[in-house]
Design an enzyme around this catalytic site. Sequence first.
Site, mmCIF file in Angstrom:
data_model
loop_
_atom_site.group_PDB
_atom_site.id
_atom_site.type_symbol
_atom_site.label_atom_id
_atom_site.label_comp_id
_atom_site.label_asym_id
_atom_site.label_seq_id
_atom_site.Cartn_x
_atom_site.Cartn_y
_atom_site.Cartn_z
ATOM 1 N N GLN A 29 -2.354 -14.033 67.708
ATOM 2 C CA GLN A 29 -2.607 -15.476 67.604
ATOM 3 C C GLN A 29 -2.375 -16.000 66.187
ATOM 4 O O GLN A 29 -2.722 -17.142 65.883
ATOM 5 C CB GLN A 29 -4.039 -15.804 68.062
ATOM 6 C CG GLN A 29 -4.301 -15.478 69.509
ATOM 7 C CD GLN A 29 -3.406 -16.238 70.483
ATOM 8 O OE1 GLN A 29 -2.928 -17.334 70.175
ATOM 9 N NE2 GLN A 29 -3.161 -15.666 71.639
ATOM 10 N N ASP A 87 -4.647 -7.259 64.759
ATOM 11 C CA ASP A 87 -3.971 -7.829 65.922
ATOM 12 C C ASP A 87 -3.590 -9.267 65.550
ATOM 13 O O ASP A 87 -4.451 -10.139 65.474
ATOM 14 C CB ASP A 87 -4.936 -7.777 67.114
ATOM 15 C CG ASP A 87 -4.483 -8.641 68.283
ATOM 16 O OD1 ASP A 87 -3.467 -9.334 68.157
ATOM 17 O OD2 ASP A 87 -5.181 -8.630 69.313
ATOM 18 N N HIS A 130 -9.423 -9.180 72.188
ATOM 19 C CA HIS A 130 -8.697 -9.203 73.463
ATOM 20 C C HIS A 130 -8.807 -7.796 74.063
ATOM 21 O O HIS A 130 -8.903 -6.813 73.338
ATOM 22 C CB HIS A 130 -7.233 -9.527 73.137
ATOM 23 C CG HIS A 130 -6.346 -9.780 74.309
ATOM 24 N ND1 HIS A 130 -5.794 -8.770 75.050
ATOM 25 C CD2 HIS A 130 -5.892 -10.937 74.864
ATOM 26 C CE1 HIS A 130 -5.031 -9.295 75.998
ATOM 27 N NE2 HIS A 130 -5.073 -10.609 75.909
ATOM 28 N N CYS A 148 -8.915 -12.616 78.938
ATOM 29 C CA CYS A 148 -8.858 -11.184 78.560
ATOM 30 C C CYS A 148 -9.857 -10.858 77.464
ATOM 31 O O CYS A 148 -9.578 -10.015 76.590
ATOM 32 C CB CYS A 148 -7.449 -10.765 78.131
ATOM 33 S SG CYS A 148 -6.264 -10.875 79.458
ATOM 34 N N LYS A 208 4.647 -15.172 71.648
ATOM 35 C CA LYS A 208 3.648 -16.121 71.149
ATOM 36 C C LYS A 208 4.130 -16.778 69.850
ATOM 37 O O LYS A 208 3.376 -17.442 69.151
ATOM 38 C CB LYS A 208 2.314 -15.405 70.916
ATOM 39 C CG LYS A 208 1.678 -14.890 72.219
ATOM 40 C CD LYS A 208 0.318 -14.312 71.971
ATOM 41 C CE LYS A 208 -0.165 -13.420 73.088
ATOM 42 N NZ LYS A 208 -0.594 -14.135 74.285
HETATM 43 C C1 LIG Z 1 -5.537 -11.853 70.413
HETATM 44 C C2 LIG Z 1 -4.584 -11.207 71.380
HETATM 45 N N1 LIG Z 1 -4.354 -9.903 71.290
HETATM 46 C C3 LIG Z 1 -3.498 -9.273 72.106
HETATM 47 C C4 LIG Z 1 -2.827 -9.955 73.092
HETATM 48 C C5 LIG Z 1 -1.856 -9.230 73.954
HETATM 49 O O1 LIG Z 1 -0.568 -9.653 73.657
HETATM 50 P P1 LIG Z 1 0.661 -9.233 74.561
HETATM 51 O O2 LIG Z 1 0.276 -9.577 75.979
HETATM 52 O O3 LIG Z 1 1.783 -10.069 74.063
HETATM 53 O O4 LIG Z 1 0.888 -7.793 74.383
HETATM 54 C C6 LIG Z 1 -3.043 -11.328 73.252
HETATM 55 C C7 LIG Z 1 -2.406 -12.082 74.337
HETATM 56 O O5 LIG Z 1 -2.906 -13.087 74.782
HETATM 57 C C8 LIG Z 1 -3.931 -11.972 72.356
HETATM 58 O O6 LIG Z 1 -4.154 -13.284 72.441
#
Ligand SMILES: Cc1ncc(COP(=O)(O)O)c(C=O)c1O
Length: 415
Positions: free
Chosen positions: A211, A208, A131, A372, A234
């Site tokens: 998900q 990270d 992301h 993203c 999430k």
């Molecule tokens: C794999 C992954 N990393 C990071 C993020 C960013 O998360 P947040 O917007 O909650 O900070 C997302 C959000 O869709 C994501 O799916």
Amino acid sequence: METIQKTAAAIDVDLIRKQFPVLHQQINGRDLVYFDNAATNQKPQRVIDALVEYYSGYNANIHRGIHTLAEKATRAYEQTRETAKAFINAASTEEVIFTRGVTESINLVAATYGKAFVEEGDEIIISTLEHHSNIVPWQFVCEANNAVLKVIPVTREGELDIGVFKQHLSSRTKIVAVNHASNSLGTINPVKEIIRLAHAKGAVVLIDGAQAGAHINIDVQDLDCDFYCLSSHKMYGPTGTGILYGKKELLEKMPPYQGGGEMIKEVRFEKTTYNDLPYKFEAGTPNIADVIAYRHAMEFILEIGRENIAAHEHALLQYGTRQLAELKSVTPVGTAANKVGVLAFTVKGIHHFDVGQMLDARGIAVRTGHHCTQPLMDCYGIEGTVRASFAVYNTKKEIDLLIEGLERIINFMKK
Ligand SMILES: Cc1ncc(COP(=O)(O)O)c(C=O)c1O
């Protein structure tokens, strides 16, 4: 409060759905089908109640107050830290820092550990599956410290090429940052192996877990990761909060992220000393209400059981994958062997935005676009996909409605 039946074989989806008020509405004249769970999932009543109870019963700033409301709010806030510690199996609550979510957690590590310990010519490894929030903060570090960003490629199926990762690893590797599961494709990455290989070269590893939080069992001690990031929203919790897990010895040697109240021990104009962990990284008044409610979201997941959630969502994924394969104009994007409940695809001759809008007209919420992950889309030579992502409250009947909607859209556009 209704309790959720916990049986390994099947979860009671009807009972679960009853706990989510937002699901029981019509959109464009049809029952809502919510398949945008990877962007944010819906909130059970207990999470909503926790927010209302805090604001209507004991709203107060935490840690510094000695009055009854402040003590109650502080207890509730710290109770979430205890739950979070158990949720990820951290060794201590000192290793659990509340942030705004995964984006802030990664930026925190990049701006502190990254800027302080990455030197000129050092290397940071990420992957094509990341992301943007696990790409851009590392670009900041590389630009500031003259370091080099290396990228693990993906196979056509959407799996990380571990052979190339091994080639990228060297004594210059300082940080490896990858996701546990991909938001765009659903791929579950072999993070334990990645961590083991990176540690053998002396690098630290950030995972990270955006998900993973609502879908996969997380044991930071078993993984042996150095940092792990989660977003509450999430995981059936409120927006605006999340977790950064860090190993204590690393957090202790890292400089603070933001300066202000709470993160200090003593402030003098000549010199300021910093607070103990985890407060050293929690400057200012935190997001008290949402942190308090986050506990109820984690308890919701734990009550159902992560294995049961995974089994349910896996059954949905298998069913959806089979149904989608019947549609000739649909091309799946991301067919890894090990996936969370994400079905991404393109439809021949129809732009993904149009598919999304036409599905919305039928009450079906999906996400469209690059999710993203622009470098990943570039890698597939596409601008974006349609993505249906599943949560514990989704059903096979809803997948049937998605497939029926897609068939109608494809036939309509042919005319
Ligand atoms: C794999 C992954 N990393 C990071 C993020 C960013 O998360 P947040 O917007 O909650 O900070 C997302 C959000 O869709 C994501 O799916």
